[in-house]
Design a protein around this motif. Structure first.
Motif, PDB file in Angstrom:
ATOM      1  N   PRO B 277       0.822  -1.379   0.059  1.00 35.15           N
ATOM      2  CA  PRO B 277      -0.029   0.040   0.087  1.00 35.15           C
ATOM      3  C   PRO B 277       0.877   1.323  -0.100  1.00 35.15           C
ATOM      4  N   GLN B 349      -7.278   5.831  -6.748  1.00 32.54           N
ATOM      5  CA  GLN B 349      -7.612   6.769  -5.706  1.00 32.54           C
ATOM      6  C   GLN B 349      -7.341   6.289  -4.226  1.00 32.54           C
ATOM      7  N   ARG B 350      -7.879   4.831  -3.887  1.00 30.09           N
ATOM      8  CA  ARG B 350      -7.909   4.407  -2.910  1.00 30.09           C
ATOM      9  C   ARG B 350      -6.529   4.217  -2.052  1.00 30.09           C
ATOM     10  N   PHE B 352      -3.789   5.803  -3.131  1.00 28.84           N
ATOM     11  CA  PHE B 352      -3.368   7.034  -2.986  1.00 28.84           C
ATOM     12  C   PHE B 352      -3.865   8.030  -1.745  1.00 28.84           C
ATOM     13  N   MET B 353      -5.005   7.966  -1.450  1.00 25.21           N
ATOM     14  CA  MET B 353      -5.663   8.509  -0.284  1.00 25.21           C
ATOM     15  C   MET B 353      -5.080   7.949   0.931  1.00 25.21           C
ATOM     16  N   ARG B 354      -5.038   6.916   1.016  1.00 23.45           N
ATOM     17  CA  ARG B 354      -4.208   5.937   2.020  1.00 23.45           C
ATOM     18  C   ARG B 354      -2.851   6.755   2.371  1.00 23.45           C
ATOM     19  N   VAL B 356      -1.763   9.700   1.496  1.00 18.71           N
ATOM     20  CA  VAL B 356      -1.885  11.007   1.824  1.00 18.71           C
ATOM     21  C   VAL B 356      -2.041  11.026   3.458  1.00 18.71           C
ATOM     22  N   ILE B 357      -2.885   9.971   3.682  1.00 18.20           N
ATOM     23  CA  ILE B 357      -3.316   9.991   5.220  1.00 18.20           C
ATOM     24  C   ILE B 357      -2.268   9.422   5.873  1.00 18.20           C
ATOM     25  N   SER B 359       1.202   9.957   5.330  1.00 27.14           N
ATOM     26  CA  SER B 359       2.158  10.791   5.393  1.00 27.14           C
ATOM     27  C   SER B 359       1.530  12.085   6.146  1.00 27.14           C
TER      28      SER B 359
ATOM     29  N   LEU C 195      -7.649  16.564   3.217  1.00 23.73           N
ATOM     30  CA  LEU C 195      -7.273  15.043   3.665  1.00 23.73           C
ATOM     31  C   LEU C 195      -6.609  14.748   4.878  1.00 23.73           C
ATOM     32  N   ALA C 199      -7.905  13.229   8.184  1.00 29.38           N
ATOM     33  CA  ALA C 199      -7.131  12.032   8.986  1.00 29.38           C
ATOM     34  C   ALA C 199      -7.144  12.351  10.402  1.00 29.38           C
TER      35      ALA C 199
END
Lengths: 494, 363, 321
Positions: B277, B349-350, B352-354, B356-357, B359, C195, C199
């Motif tokens: 991931p 996107q899934r 990718f979003m993970r 961002v979160i 980081s 985002l 989070a």
């Protein structure tokens, strides 16, 4: 979990697919990627087909020459020349010349040439290049006169005035090629709609304004242009109740102009005094800037920056928008007259002579020359190639300028007709007007050299652009701001 | 939900009714909040719709007065002499008629009746009239732009840069992150702080010497400066991967170590399979960064049109065409330039979003 | 900054021989080597070089004439700052933009994150994707789109406003409105911060909200006493990243005016546009290096001020950091 697995797989798969595409295409891009191979320097001798050739580099990009249609002609010229050289070598060392073409994008051409000259791999022939393009490289181009003499080329076939205008500080550092005079474009349909007579096409002809015969002067243009400026209610700028905030048509525009050219419309001059280092603002140029400024903010016949950028005026291409009645334009604007063919915005148009200021007509003249770098290792061979390039009428026609040698004019007309006929079916333009305007070029070219050229140009332009964007300015302060900024740049000149 | 639990435990009728009322209220507020968010999203994304519709318009529509929002052309009437005239809706004594404008004048104009071909004199200001617009989609814009923008070439260059760069960035970041996550190195914490600090360094200070360095070795005017530096681990990617590696259980690599596996082997057969991931996220990060980068290609590729990447190609195109008045074509170009990154984003996107979160939260 | 604790990461079991320790160090350094090489070649040397360059008159077109000029570049910069010359004007534009854009973007991102964190919202992932999507659009393309969208005559915003009888400025052609136009454009980049806030919100323990509820606090009290303090580290991070972002602002302004003079009327003449002009158009690489160092100094100062004040408003759950 399963779903996220699928998305992850999709993302991976797309990356793998992309990688595959890139790798398969990289076989062809790899040489380009590994570095556009350094150009063989001019003056180098290379062996082609068992025969030594002198390489002459031709650098295109400082002026026109980068459109696909022009590139095709340029490549044909190079191929023909090289083929002829292989049959009958005319190089000065008894060797055939190998002409090599290097085309770069206009917006970065100055930087690239600068780097090449710095790095010591100067091209030999540089052109077509305008006066401005050359002015950024003071002292870097060779004097053409001795080269022409040695090659037995007749320079007397050119108008001495044009040669003088081409020279920098008395040195003919460009080979005369083509000129682009200024003239006034007018939209016949908009004149018909206002029931006004068309502007004059012969020097000396008067214009009939409100029943009176008047000189075709900038003041006449001002009065006429106001009648051709209309608001959404149909009122023109001379009428009471005219609403400049809802203007839908403008009487006049300076097509893609700039401060020095606009100044030169009113008379020859320069921002540099004859000593070459003092900044000044010539009187006719003051009048020109004031005419422009008042035309926007007081008389409302010229679009301000906001209006000019609007869609109504085709986002900065007012002449072709169909909402401007008259425009001062250079010959090279032929290229960009219409975005669609046949044009729906303008249908019938023609060109008129430049207006006069204090009884004198001045028509700024753009020109294209070919120069030979001073650093060229083989200027005489370069001149041989250059005189061939310049003899090709189809080439000059593709650049769109009016050739300086008479017999090429037929090429020019063929080119213009082929370009414009499909866009403006049935419209006939009197090109003699443009040719007549050549004789009214200002004594000093509007793009003539200044110290610290590129920075100076940016700095006066910064002040000049405020004329279109800021009302309520005191023009004396404007002139002063230009002189102050330029003097600082001149002083800082290397 | 606790409130609901409390309510459910009270078995009276009144409570049941109030429970149902509560459910209804809850549903209404759900619909309300969702609708509100949806309308926010619509406003937010309206420029996309503008771009799509404009990219299909004829450039003449942009300069016309009173033009509609959808792609359309003015209805034209071909007169008996072969000339074409624009048709307007003209209010006359006998109601509104569709007439073709033959000779416009300031206060009165000559029209042609489109049905009879007769000329009609009309008094009034023709500029106040509305022309008749017909829906007309100009697909040719795409052909034009694909040709002029040289889209295949830009796509190839961009993919070349971004795929190679991504491979380099990800590989190097994995190695370095592994080094930071699993090895005892004297002064490691200091080095790690240094790494974090480089994330915040303004690029301007590095730019000029880097440019001069690349010029000195003859790499300006090639794609190399856009690819090679990424093979030396970007701090941000290292940070992200390290954080992820630290969350992985150590038992597996210790077992492998006892079996005599080398650290490289441990990295690729134990760590990497568990860290997909984060690795996918980092790959996407770099891919998008590379695809959208503008300044570096602008500076290093200037003058080499054959090497242009999508963003510099699009900018050069827009600088030329916005001036020539074709606002429609620049929108078409923008649409083409964003298709690839946006499509990949939707696909990935899934992950990718993970990324961002990961980081964002951990910092 | 919370960095996952890695004290336990010593790879070798305790009480092994020195040679194993050393071997491990060498392996570790080998793994770090790509980054260490990059650090020296692409970061440390360039920083040093740009500092040295800023004291020279290095000019790309006459590299042969390069010599040390002492503080000349800094003196010129100082006078341009004082007299509103190019350096001063471009710094002014950048600061004005920062003042308009940073607070707005933070509020917008936080607002959207709160909205998307609502229990009542259906289809959260869809909205999250939609609000994030514009971040993926190349800046050159999004600038072109907004240029058209905000056009004073054919742009949709103007047309929408005019149906309500409201006037609309011609954003990117009007010196007074061009910067606000760029702020608008910037909202398309809100997704990243959103985002990160989101989070952060999801990391807040629900018990804290319960506690406020028991104390009789309403929505505002929950936001004021729980959400905001718990989010403050994320907020801090977002502010820092925004400031760095503004200091590097270039692409959008360059697309608006490729001439690099910041048209209309110099209103979009950002600091980096000036730096680009000086370095790449006028070839004054020495002076441009001095400009780069000015920006570096400003960003470092801003970051230091933020760190200093952070003790007063950033709340770390651990309490000891």
């Amino acid at each position: 979990m399963v779903r996220s697995g699928i998305t992850r797989f999709a993302a991976l798969a797309s990356i793998v697919a992309l990688a595959a595409t890139a790798c398969s295409s990289s076989a062809t891009t790899a040489p380009a990627a590994a570095g556009s191979t350094p150009q063989a320097g001019g003056g180098q001798i290379i062996n082609v087909g068992g025969v030594d050739h002198v390489v002459v580099q031709w650098f295109v990009g400082l002026g026109s020459g980068g459109n696909p249609s022009q590139i095709t002609v340029e490549q044909a010229v190079v191929a023909d020349f090289n083929a002829a050289q292989d049959k009958t070598p005319t190089g000065t060392k008894g060797m055939p010349i190998l002409l090599s073409l290097n085309i770069v994008q206009n917006s970065t051409a100055t930087d690239i040439l600068k780097t090449q000259l710095t790095a010591g791999n100067a091209p030999d022939i540089i052109g077509p290049v305008g006066v401005k393009g050359r002015a950024a490289f003071p002292g870097q181009f060779a004097d053409i006169t001795p080269l022409a003499k040695a090659a037995g080329y007749d320079l007397t076939q050119y108008d001495p005035n044009v040669l003088k205008l081409l020279s920098t500080n008395g040195v003919l550092d460009g080979f005369p090629y083509a000129v682009y005079p200024s003239m006034i474009f007018y939209d016949k349909d908009l004149f018909d709609e206002a029931q006004l007579p068309y502007p004059p096409q012969k020097v000396g002809d008067k214009y009939t304004l409100d029943g009176a015969q008047v000189d075709w002067s900038w003041d006449t243009v001002r009065k006429l242009a106001m009648k051709l400026s209309v608001d959404s209610a149909g009122k023109d700028a001379t009428q009471a109740g005219f609403d400049p905030t809802h203007q839908v048509q403008f009487g006049f525009s300076f097509m893609w102009s700039e401060g020095r050219r606009m100044g030169s419309d009113f008379g020859s001059g320069s921002f540099v005094a004859t000593d070459g280092k003092t900044a000044q603002f010539p009187d006719p140029w003051k009048a020109a800037w004031a005419w422009y400024y008042n035309g926007i903010w007081t008389d409302h016949f010229i679009a301000n920056a906001t209006e000019e950028g609007s869609s109504l005026l085709a986002s900065g291409n007012p002449t072709s928008s169909g909402h401007v009645a008259m425009s001062e334009m250079f010959q090279w604007y032929d290229c960009c007259m219409s975005a669609s063919s046949p044009s729906k915005t303008i249908k019938k148009w023609d060109i008129a002579i430049q207006p006069s200021y204090n009884g004198t007509i001045t028509a700024p003249l753009d020109m294209d020359v070919f120069s030979i770098a001073k650093a060229s290792k083989d200027p005489q061979d370069a001149f041989v190639a250059l005189s061939y390039i310049a003899s090709r009428g189809d080439l000059s026609a593709s650049y769109g300028g009016i050739p300086l040698v008479g017999d090429q004019l037929t090429f020019y007309h063929k080119y213009v007709d082929a370009l414009l006929a499909p866009e403006f079916p049935g419209n006939v333009v009197n090109w003699q007007v443009a040719i007549d305007m050549e004789k009214y070029a200002p004594a000093i070219h509007h793009e003539a050299s200044m110290p610290n050229y590129i920075k100076s140009e940016d700095d006066y332009s910064k002040v000049w652009t405020t004329l279109g964007s800021k009302s309520g300015q005191n023009m004396d302060d404007v002139y002063k701001a230009v002189v102050t900024a330029l003097q600082a740049d001149f002083n800082a000149a290397p | 939900m606790t409130a609901n639990d409390v309510l459910l435990s009270l078995p009276t009728n009144a409570a049941k009714r109030s429970h149902r009322a509560h459910q209804i209220r809850l549903r209404i507020s759900k619909v309300g909040v969702t609708l509100f968010t949806a309308s926010m999203a619509m406003i937010f994304l309206l420029p996309f719709l503008y771009m799509v519709l404009t990219s299909l318009k004829d450039s003449d529509q942009m300069t016309a007065l009173n033009a509609p929002l959808y792609p359309a052309t003015q209805e034209m009437y071909t007169a008996s002499d072969g000339q074409q005239y624009v048709v307007y809706e003209v209010p006359t004594a006998s109601g509104t008629q569709e007439l073709a404008l033959k000779d416009p004048r300031r206060t009165d104009s000559t029209f042609i009746d489109t049905k009879t071909g007769q000329t009609v004199e009309w008094t009034g200001n023709w500029r106040s009239l509305t022309p008749v617009w017909l829906l007309s989609i100009k697909w040719a814009n795409f052909d034009n732009v694909l040709g002029v923008l040289n889209f295949p070439l830009l796509l190839r260059n961009t993919l070349f840069v971004s795929v190679l760069g991504t491979i380099g960035a990800v590989t190097s970041a994995i190695l370095v992150a592994f080094g930071f996550a699993r090895f005892h190195i004297p002064g490691k914490n200091g080095l790690f702080m240094l790494l974090i600090m480089t994330i915040m360094l303004p690029f301007q200070v590095l730019l000029i010497p880097q440019y001069m360095g690349f010029m000195a070795i003859g790499w300006t005017g090639t794609l190399l400066p856009l690819i090679v530096p990424h093979f030396f681990a970007n701090a941000y990617n290292v940070f992200l991967l390290r954080q992820y590696f630290l969350t992985l259980p150590r038992e597996l690599d210790e077992a492998a170590q006892i079996d005599g596996a080398s650290p490289l082997r441990i990295l690729f057969s134990v760590i990497v399979p568990q860290a997909w991931p984060a690795i996918v996220a980092v790959s996407l990060f770099h891919f998008f960064f590379s695809w959208n980068d503008f300044f570096a290609p602008l500076v290093y590729l200037s003058g080499h049109n054959d090497l242009f990447t999508m963003t510099v190609g699009l900018q050069a195109f827009s600088a030329t065409y916005a001036r020539a008045g074709s606002g429609t074509l620049t929108q078409t170009g923008a649409l083409l330039a964003m298709i690839v990154p946006v499509a990949i984003f939707f696909a990935g996107q899934r992950a990718f979003m993970r990324g961002v979160i990961i980081s964002g939260v951990e910092k | 900054m919370v960095i996952v604790d890695d004290k336990q990461s010593v790879n070798a079991p305790p009480k092994k021989g020195m040679s194993l320790q050393r071997r491990e160090t060498w392996w570790g350094l080998a793994f770090l080597s790509p980054w260490l090489f990059g650090l020296v070649v692409f970061t440390a040397l360039p920083i040093l070089a740009s500092l040295v360059l800023s004291f020279t008159n290095f000019n790309l077109s006459h590299p042969g004439d390069t010599r040390f000029v002492g503080l000349d570049n800094y003196a010129r910069m100082w006078s341009e700052l004082l007299n509103n010359g190019n350096a001063g004007a471009s710094l002014g534009v950048t600061v004005r933009f920062a003042i308009m854009s940073v607070p707005l973007m933070i509020c917008l991102a936080l607002g959207l994150a709160l909205l998307l964190n609502q229990k009542l919202l259906l289809g959260k992932p869809v909205f999250r994707t939609l609000f994030f999507m514009p971040v993926m659009v190349p800046l050159v393309a999004s600038t072109i789109v907004w240029q058209g969208y905000l056009n004073g005559s054919t742009g949709w915003l103007a047309q929408i406003l005019s149906t309500f009888g409201l006037p609309s400025p011609d954003w990117f052609n009007d010196p007074a409105w061009a910067l606000p136009g760029l702020v608008f454009l910037g909202t398309w980049g809100v997704g990243n911060m959103m985002l990160i806030f989101l989070a952060g919100l999801q990391g807040i323990p629900t018990e804290l909200y319960e506690a406020v509820k028991i104390d009789g606090g309403g929505a505002w009290a929950r936001f004021r006493n729980v959400t905001l303090p718990m989010l403050s580290p994320v907020l801090f991070y977002n502010i820092l990243i925004s400031i760095i972002g503004v200091s590097q602002y270039f692409t959008q302004a360059y697309v608006l005016d490729p001439g690099g003079t910041g048209n209309p009327g110099g209103s979009t003449f950002f600091f980096n546009l000036n730096l680009y002009k000086e370095g790449w158009s006028y070839n004054q690489m020495g002076y441009a290096s001095a400009l780069a160092w000015l920006m570096m100094a400003i960003v470092v100062t801003a970051a230091l001020v933020l760190f200093r004040t952070s003790a007063r408003w950033v709340f770390y759950a651990g309490g000891d950091r």
